[in-house]
Write an enzyme that holds these catalytic residues in place. Structure first.
Site, PDB file in Angstrom:
ATOM      1  N   LYS A  24       0.781  -1.290   0.098  1.00  0.00           N
ATOM      2  CA  LYS A  24       0.207   0.095  -0.104  1.00  0.00           C
ATOM      3  C   LYS A  24       0.736   1.277   0.019  1.00  0.00           C
ATOM      4  O   LYS A  24       1.963   1.228   0.279  1.00  0.00           O
ATOM      5  CB  LYS A  24      -0.924   0.113   1.044  1.00  0.00           C
ATOM      6  CG  LYS A  24      -0.219  -0.037   2.579  1.00  0.00           C
ATOM      7  CD  LYS A  24      -0.963  -0.430   3.617  1.00  0.00           C
ATOM      8  CE  LYS A  24      -0.386  -0.135   5.186  1.00  0.00           C
ATOM      9  NZ  LYS A  24      -0.992  -0.796   6.103  1.00  0.00           N
ATOM     10  N   TYR A  56      17.949  29.803   8.049  1.00  0.00           N
ATOM     11  CA  TYR A  56      16.532  30.491   8.201  1.00  0.00           C
ATOM     12  C   TYR A  56      16.588  30.865   9.964  1.00  0.00           C
ATOM     13  O   TYR A  56      16.665  29.858  10.497  1.00  0.00           O
ATOM     14  CB  TYR A  56      15.260  30.010   7.917  1.00  0.00           C
ATOM     15  CG  TYR A  56      14.884  30.305   6.436  1.00  0.00           C
ATOM     16  CD1 TYR A  56      14.782  31.667   5.904  1.00  0.00           C
ATOM     17  CD2 TYR A  56      14.857  29.104   5.522  1.00  0.00           C
ATOM     18  CE1 TYR A  56      14.429  31.751   4.436  1.00  0.00           C
ATOM     19  CE2 TYR A  56      14.463  29.381   4.308  1.00  0.00           C
ATOM     20  CZ  TYR A  56      14.343  30.589   3.641  1.00  0.00           C
ATOM     21  OH  TYR A  56      14.041  30.334   2.417  1.00  0.00           O
TER      22      TYR A  56
HETATM   23  C1  PLP Z   1      -0.499  -1.930   6.814  1.00  0.00           C
HETATM   24  C2  PLP Z   1      -1.106  -2.994   7.206  1.00  0.00           C
HETATM   25  C3  PLP Z   1      -0.148  -4.208   7.329  1.00  0.00           C
HETATM   26  C4  PLP Z   1       1.270  -3.975   7.134  1.00  0.00           C
HETATM   27  O1  PLP Z   1       1.786  -3.480   8.587  1.00  0.00           O
HETATM   28  P1  PLP Z   1       3.577  -3.674   8.649  1.00  0.00           P
HETATM   29  O2  PLP Z   1       3.517  -3.302  10.133  1.00  0.00           O
HETATM   30  O3  PLP Z   1       3.981  -2.573   7.644  1.00  0.00           O
HETATM   31  O4  PLP Z   1       4.048  -4.800   8.266  1.00  0.00           O
HETATM   32  C5  PLP Z   1      -0.549  -5.491   7.513  1.00  0.00           C
HETATM   33  N1  PLP Z   1      -2.136  -5.666   7.751  1.00  0.00           N
HETATM   34  C6  PLP Z   1      -2.958  -4.548   7.846  1.00  0.00           C
HETATM   35  C7  PLP Z   1      -4.207  -4.579   8.004  1.00  0.00           C
HETATM   36  C8  PLP Z   1      -2.380  -3.109   7.722  1.00  0.00           C
HETATM   37  O5  PLP Z   1      -3.071  -2.180   7.589  1.00  0.00           O
END
Ligand code: PLP
Length: 380
Positions: free
Chosen positions: A52, A273
């Site tokens: 994702k 800055y």
């Molecule tokens: C983002 C997510 C993962 C992956 O989590 P990590 O900590 O990045 O391994 C797995 N399951 C769900 C439901 C998530 O939202």
């Protein structure tokens, strides 16, 4: 060691102000490591991949293609937009699951693209079943049960209703039950065990299907969390899933910024800055072509550091939009000329350390990395 010799700039124009190098072989290696850990609970435990947010900012397409070639068969993204572009680049027999479920009105598009929603509410289930009915074929789905995080997923009473009336699942090709752990990254935290017990109590009453609970950190905790399918994201990209111990994952990302200018200043010189920093002694400063617009957090002003030719150079003064300044007094003078690269993230400067200095987690650093970098993919 002159960094520019070891800099993987293949494909990057010599003029690039910054290079983000992504080591796909390291991603694949990390996936294999995670799969090996998952196999503690048996050789049939499947290791998927969460890609994702554009593969945690590193490019969902290249990452997923490399992992699919290595044998990964299950990918998770957040929504339809991410899923549709990924689906087109992957073999048909690979599953693409949408964690956000079927968006209202997008059900037929999901089905047409051969995408699998994670159903999070009774309404998700009803709409996906209605779509299956309308299309005259069973549609694949995974169902998410909330076990204590109160974020996404069926409530305990929603799940009880399914257990009492499995006909509510008619029309679905049930690919699994999942839940998500709230604090698996904290060693010895009892909440993961509690969530697992609740999850198991639901599973015992529901129609049989593969179960999935652990993400990156959960994979490294008790064997009982592994179930049938694990869903690592961050660990694939080199983030430490066990913050209390040395990082078992290989680094994946290298962020290099070009030195634009070098100057000698006397003691008492103001930098950047707000003139928030003044040199305590005569110093050699270097200005680098990366700023907060590139995702190098402004919080790293006067708290982070970079390395140049392997030597540590602290960030001094505020980070600008497109620039940052470091005190490079300890870098050998012959290695410090305009055009050389500083390492902002990489083997000399671990991602998790940069995140800690910025007061955040590596997830936020990765997903905040800017679009302006010249991106280079190595391996796979
Ligand atoms: C983002 C997510 C993962 C992956 O989590 P990590 O900590 O990045 O391994 C797995 N399951 C769900 C439901 C998530 O939202």
């Amino acid at each position: 060691m002159g960094l520019s010799e070891t800099v993987p700039t293949g494909g990057a124009p010599a003029t690039a102000g910054a290079v983000l190098a992504v080591d796909l072989d390291a991603v694949v290696g990390n996936w294999r490591t995670l799969r090996t850990h998952a196999h503690r609970a048996g050789p049939t435990v499947e290791c998927g991949a969460v890609v994702k947010a554009d593969g945690y900012g590193l490019g969902a397409g290249p990452v997923a293609q490399a992992l699919a070639r290595a044998g990964c068969r299950t990918f998770f993204v957040a929504d339809l937009e991410e899923a549709a572009s990924l689906r087109a680049t992957l073999p048909e027999d690979v599953r693409v699951l949408l964690l956000h479920g079927p968006a209202m009105g997008a059900e037929r598009e999901l089905a047409a693209h051969n995408l699998t929603p994670v159903l999070n509410t009774p309404d998700d289930i009803a709409r996906w079943r209605a779509t299956a009915m309308a299309l005259g074929r069973p549609l694949p789905a995974m169902i998410h049960i909330d076990t204590g995080m109160n974020r996404l997923g069926l409530t305990a009473s929603d799940a009880d209703r399914l257990a009492d009336d499995p006909a509510l699942l008619t029309g679905l090709e049930l690919q699994g039950w999942m839940s998500h752990l709230a604090s698996a990254d904290v060693a010895g935290d009892g909440m993961a065990t509690e969530q697992d017990s609740r999850f198991r109590a639901h599973l015992a009453r529901l129609p049989r299907a593969p179960a999935s609970l652990a993400a990156s950190s959960g994979i490294f905790r008790e064997d009982r969390l592994l179930h049938n399918l694990v869903r690592p994201g961050a660990a694939l990209y080199g983030v430490n899933p066990t913050p209390e111990a040395p990082n078992p994952m290989a680094p994946v990302v290298r962020l290099l910024g070009r030195v634009l200018q070098v100057r000698e200043v006397p003691a008492g010189a103001a930098v950047g800055y707000g003139a928030t920093y003044r040199t305590a002694a005569p110093a050699r400063l270097a200005t680098i072509a990366v700023g907060y617009a590139d995702g190098y957090f402004r919080a790293l002003g006067s708290s982070g550091h970079v390395t140049i030719a392997g030597a540590r150079a602290p960030v001094v003064g505020r980070i600008s939009m497109d620039l940052l300044t470091v005190d490079a007094t300890r870098v050998p003078a012959q290695a410090l000329v305009p055009g050389v690269f500083a390492e902002l993230i990489g083997p000399d400067r671990p991602l998790d350390d940069v995140a800690a200095d910025a007061g955040t987690i590596a997830y936020e650093i990765l997903t905040g990395l800017g679009r302006r970098f010249c991106r280079v993919y190595q391996g796979a």
